[in-house]
Design a protein around this motif. Structure first.
Motif, PDB file in Angstrom:
ATOM      1  N   THR A  40       0.844  -1.202   0.000  1.00  9.57           N
ATOM      2  CA  THR A  40       0.000   0.000   0.000  1.00  9.57           C
ATOM      3  C   THR A  40       0.885   1.261   0.000  1.00  9.57           C
ATOM      4  OG1 THR A  40      -0.216   0.004   2.430  1.00  9.57           O
ATOM      5  CG2 THR A  40      -1.861  -1.256   1.186  1.00  9.57           C
ATOM      6  N   GLY A  41       0.750   2.085   1.015  1.00 12.63           N
ATOM      7  CA  GLY A  41       1.536   3.320   1.154  1.00 12.63           C
ATOM      8  C   GLY A  41       1.518   3.673   2.627  1.00 12.63           C
ATOM      9  N   GLY A  42       1.608   4.950   2.942  1.00 15.00           N
ATOM     10  CA  GLY A  42       1.544   5.368   4.345  1.00 15.00           C
ATOM     11  C   GLY A  42       0.122   5.271   4.873  1.00 15.00           C
ATOM     12  N   GLN A  43       0.001   5.221   6.199  1.00 18.58           N
ATOM     13  CA  GLN A  43      -1.332   5.007   6.787  1.00 18.58           C
ATOM     14  C   GLN A  43      -2.272   6.199   6.637  1.00 18.58           C
ATOM     15  OE1 GLN A  43      -0.299   3.605  10.660  1.00 18.58           O
ATOM     16  NE2 GLN A  43      -0.263   1.459  10.004  1.00 18.58           N
ATOM     17  N   THR A  44      -1.750   7.386   6.306  1.00 18.70           N
ATOM     18  CA  THR A  44      -2.640   8.545   6.146  1.00 18.70           C
ATOM     19  C   THR A  44      -2.990   8.795   4.681  1.00 18.70           C
ATOM     20  OG1 THR A  44      -0.700   9.983   6.137  1.00 18.70           O
ATOM     21  CG2 THR A  44      -1.855   9.738   8.235  1.00 18.70           C
ATOM     22  N   TYR A  55      -3.488   2.852   1.425  1.00 18.20           N
ATOM     23  CA  TYR A  55      -3.677   2.005   2.604  1.00 18.20           C
ATOM     24  C   TYR A  55      -5.140   1.568   2.676  1.00 18.20           C
ATOM     25  CZ  TYR A  55      -2.976   0.294   7.346  1.00 18.20           C
ATOM     26  OH  TYR A  55      -2.892  -0.511   8.445  1.00 18.20           O
ATOM     27  N   VAL A  56      -6.036   2.481   2.361  1.00 14.73           N
ATOM     28  CA  VAL A  56      -7.472   2.143   2.372  1.00 14.73           C
ATOM     29  C   VAL A  56      -7.804   1.186   1.219  1.00 14.73           C
ATOM     30  CG1 VAL A  56      -9.817   3.070   2.419  1.00 14.73           C
ATOM     31  CG2 VAL A  56      -7.936   4.452   3.298  1.00 14.73           C
ATOM     32  N   VAL A  57      -7.164   1.392   0.058  1.00 11.29           N
ATOM     33  CA  VAL A  57      -7.395   0.474  -1.070  1.00 11.29           C
ATOM     34  C   VAL A  57      -7.021  -0.952  -0.648  1.00 11.29           C
ATOM     35  CG1 VAL A  57      -6.678  -0.183  -3.420  1.00 11.29           C
ATOM     36  CG2 VAL A  57      -6.992   2.236  -2.856  1.00 11.29           C
ATOM     37  N   GLY A  58      -5.808  -1.102  -0.121  1.00 10.70           N
ATOM     38  CA  GLY A  58      -5.325  -2.432   0.269  1.00 10.70           C
ATOM     39  C   GLY A  58      -6.176  -3.058   1.363  1.00 10.70           C
ATOM     40  N   ALA A  61      -2.561  -6.256   4.187  1.00 12.06           N
ATOM     41  CA  ALA A  61      -2.146  -5.076   3.416  1.00 12.06           C
ATOM     42  C   ALA A  61      -1.357  -4.134   4.314  1.00 12.06           C
ATOM     43  CB  ALA A  61      -3.377  -4.390   2.832  1.00 12.06           C
ATOM     44  N   PRO A  62      -0.072  -4.399   4.501  1.00 12.12           N
ATOM     45  CA  PRO A  62       0.737  -3.550   5.388  1.00 12.12           C
ATOM     46  C   PRO A  62       1.052  -2.188   4.765  1.00 12.12           C
ATOM     47  CG  PRO A  62       2.106  -5.202   4.318  1.00 12.12           C
ATOM     48  CD  PRO A  62       0.692  -5.507   3.913  1.00 12.12           C
ATOM     49  N   ALA A  63       1.365  -1.217   5.605  1.00 11.12           N
ATOM     50  CA  ALA A  63       1.863   0.080   5.124  1.00 11.12           C
ATOM     51  C   ALA A  63       3.234  -0.135   4.488  1.00 11.12           C
ATOM     52  CB  ALA A  63       1.967   1.056   6.297  1.00 11.12           C
ATOM     53  N   GLY A  84       9.252 -10.795  -5.196  1.00 10.88           N
ATOM     54  CA  GLY A  84       8.443 -11.873  -4.601  1.00 10.88           C
ATOM     55  C   GLY A  84       8.046 -11.591  -3.160  1.00 10.88           C
ATOM     56  N   GLY A  85       8.409 -10.435  -2.636  1.00 10.45           N
ATOM     57  CA  GLY A  85       8.056 -10.074  -1.256  1.00 10.45           C
ATOM     58  C   GLY A  85       6.592  -9.708  -1.083  1.00 10.45           C
ATOM     59  N   MET A  86       5.947  -9.284  -2.156  1.00 12.80           N
ATOM     60  CA  MET A  86       4.517  -8.930  -2.120  1.00 12.80           C
ATOM     61  C   MET A  86       3.811  -9.651  -3.263  1.00 12.80           C
ATOM     62  SD  MET A  86       3.593  -6.224  -0.061  1.00 12.80           S
ATOM     63  CE  MET A  86       4.572  -5.369   1.162  1.00 12.80           C
ATOM     64  N   THR A  87       2.533  -9.957  -3.070  1.00 16.37           N
ATOM     65  CA  THR A  87       1.765 -10.631  -4.109  1.00 16.37           C
ATOM     66  C   THR A  87       1.229  -9.611  -5.119  1.00 16.37           C
ATOM     67  OG1 THR A  87       0.962 -11.990  -2.272  1.00 16.37           O
ATOM     68  CG2 THR A  87      -0.012 -12.395  -4.438  1.00 16.37           C
ATOM     69  N   MET A  88       0.703  -8.516  -4.575  1.00 19.70           N
ATOM     70  CA  MET A  88       0.081  -7.491  -5.406  1.00 19.70           C
ATOM     71  C   MET A  88       0.389  -6.149  -4.749  1.00 19.70           C
ATOM     72  SD  MET A  88      -3.599  -9.417  -5.839  1.00 19.70           S
ATOM     73  CE  MET A  88      -3.955  -9.080  -7.535  1.00 19.70           C
ATOM     74  N   GLY A  89      -0.010  -5.063  -5.405  1.00 21.15           N
ATOM     75  CA  GLY A  89       0.231  -3.763  -4.780  1.00 21.15           C
ATOM     76  C   GLY A  89      -0.406  -2.634  -5.559  1.00 21.15           C
ATOM     77  N   VAL A  90      -0.412  -1.460  -4.933  1.00 21.17           N
ATOM     78  CA  VAL A  90      -0.968  -0.273  -5.574  1.00 21.17           C
ATOM     79  C   VAL A  90       0.205   0.553  -6.099  1.00 21.17           C
ATOM     80  CG1 VAL A  90      -2.682   1.571  -5.343  1.00 21.17           C
ATOM     81  CG2 VAL A  90      -2.706  -0.338  -3.729  1.00 21.17           C
TER      82      VAL A  90
END
Ligand code: GLU
Length: 321
Positions: free
Chosen positions: A32-36, A40-43, A63-65, A79-85
């Protein structure tokens, strides 16, 4: 005798069910991105929908920050993440090996869908006197953390404007979650963030200090938009943030959801299905999603090929040929 029956039944169920569930459970992570921010909301929203079906699909989603777009793309690649924004400009550059990805194309990058628009946003303290992007010269500016798409796009704008980091009195690299407090505490004169609106970060910045969204326009921006399919001119409507009743003219990208060709078709299919089978619920999870339509999400902002799992769902729905 009769009291034994339920015990035997539940033991039989446990014997069958436990090994099967354990074998099927698959963990997926969404960068995702930062929590603000809005990523983060998408994930979190996608995971919430995916996790409603864990019992049938076996998929368990977190969905971690993270540091943002470029960090997400790089983690998908490793390979550290499956998907992302990721911003549409960085999806383009990563897939095509251009800009920061020169000589390092990620050919297995795959598009899933595009999400909300992300205007390139600059917010300046009212007492800084900054009214245009070039007024940032000589000021203390938070240019964003390395690994964020926001920082990458800031550097593109700087170059287009014929400016460089050395034009600033200070260029700090605070993360989105830290930068609004820095603006309020007068540690910086301005902050920058390519992000969907409204978001918590800009809300915090404009409510803790008298601050203005800055127009980012002019011939240099026109040329940038003209030359690149992933940029467009956008307006941040007035009235969204305290002290900012006027519209702000700028340009922007789209947030997109991406993955790798290495991720199985069935996994991506189930994630896409969770979102679009529950689309009204998804749209209700953030105001930036309210106007999304499946047609636009499939057509816009994607420069890498669609992942086969996404294609399968869209074809089933008759959204693509
Ligand atoms: N567009 C930003 C980036 O890639 C993130 C925005 C957000 O977190 O909503 O760094």
């Amino acid at each position: 005798m009769s009291h034994l029956k339920p015990v035997l039944l539940s033991t039989a169920f446990a014997l069958c069910a436990t090994p099967l569930m354990a074998q099927q459970e698959q963990f997926i992570t969404i960068g995702t991105g930062g929590q603000t921010g809005v990523y983060y909301v998408v994930g979190q929203s996608i995971c919430r929908l995916v996790n409603r079906d864990t019992a049938t699909t076996g998929l368990r989603c977190t969905a971690p920050a993270t540091g943002g777009s470029i960090d997400n793309i790089n983690q998908i690649k490793s390979g550290g993440m499956t998907m992302g924004v990721a911003q549409s400009d960085w999806q383009f550059h990563a897939y095509n090996g251009s800009s920061d990805y020169e000589g390092d194309a990620f050919e297995d990058l795959r598009a899933v869908f595009a999400v909300h628009p992300e205007p390139f946003t600059v917010v300046a303290r009212a007492d800084s006197g900054v009214e245009t992007f070039t007024d940032l010269s000589g000021k203390r500016v938070n240019v964003g953390n390395p690994g964020s798409g926001s920082r990458g796009t800031f550097e593109v704008v700087l170059e287009a404007m014929g400016m460089s980091m050395s034009d600033f009195a200070l260029s700090s690299e605070l993360r989105p979650a830290e930068q609004s407090a820095a603006l309020g505490d007068n540690q910086v004169d301005a902050i920058s963030y390519t992000v969907g609106h409204p978001n918590g970060s800009i809300q915090e910045a404009t409510s803790t200090v008298d601050a203005r969204l800055v127009d980012v326009s002019g011939p240099e921006i026109d040329a940038l938009v003209e030359a690149n399919p992933f940029y467009s001119k956008v307006t941040i409507p007035g009235g969204m943030y305290a002290g900012n009743d006027e519209d702000t003219e700028t340009f922007g990208v789209k947030a997109t959801f991406v993955t790798s060709a290495a991720i199985p078709e069935e996994t991506v299919y189930q994630v896409v299905k969770a979102v679009f089978d529950n689309f009204d619920r998804f749209k209700g999870l953030h105001p930036a999603f309210a106007t999304l339509t499946p047609e636009e999400m499939i057509a816009d902002g994607n420069s890498a090929p669609l992942h086969p799992g996404a294609e399968r769902y869209y074809r089933e729905q008759g959204w693509i040929e």
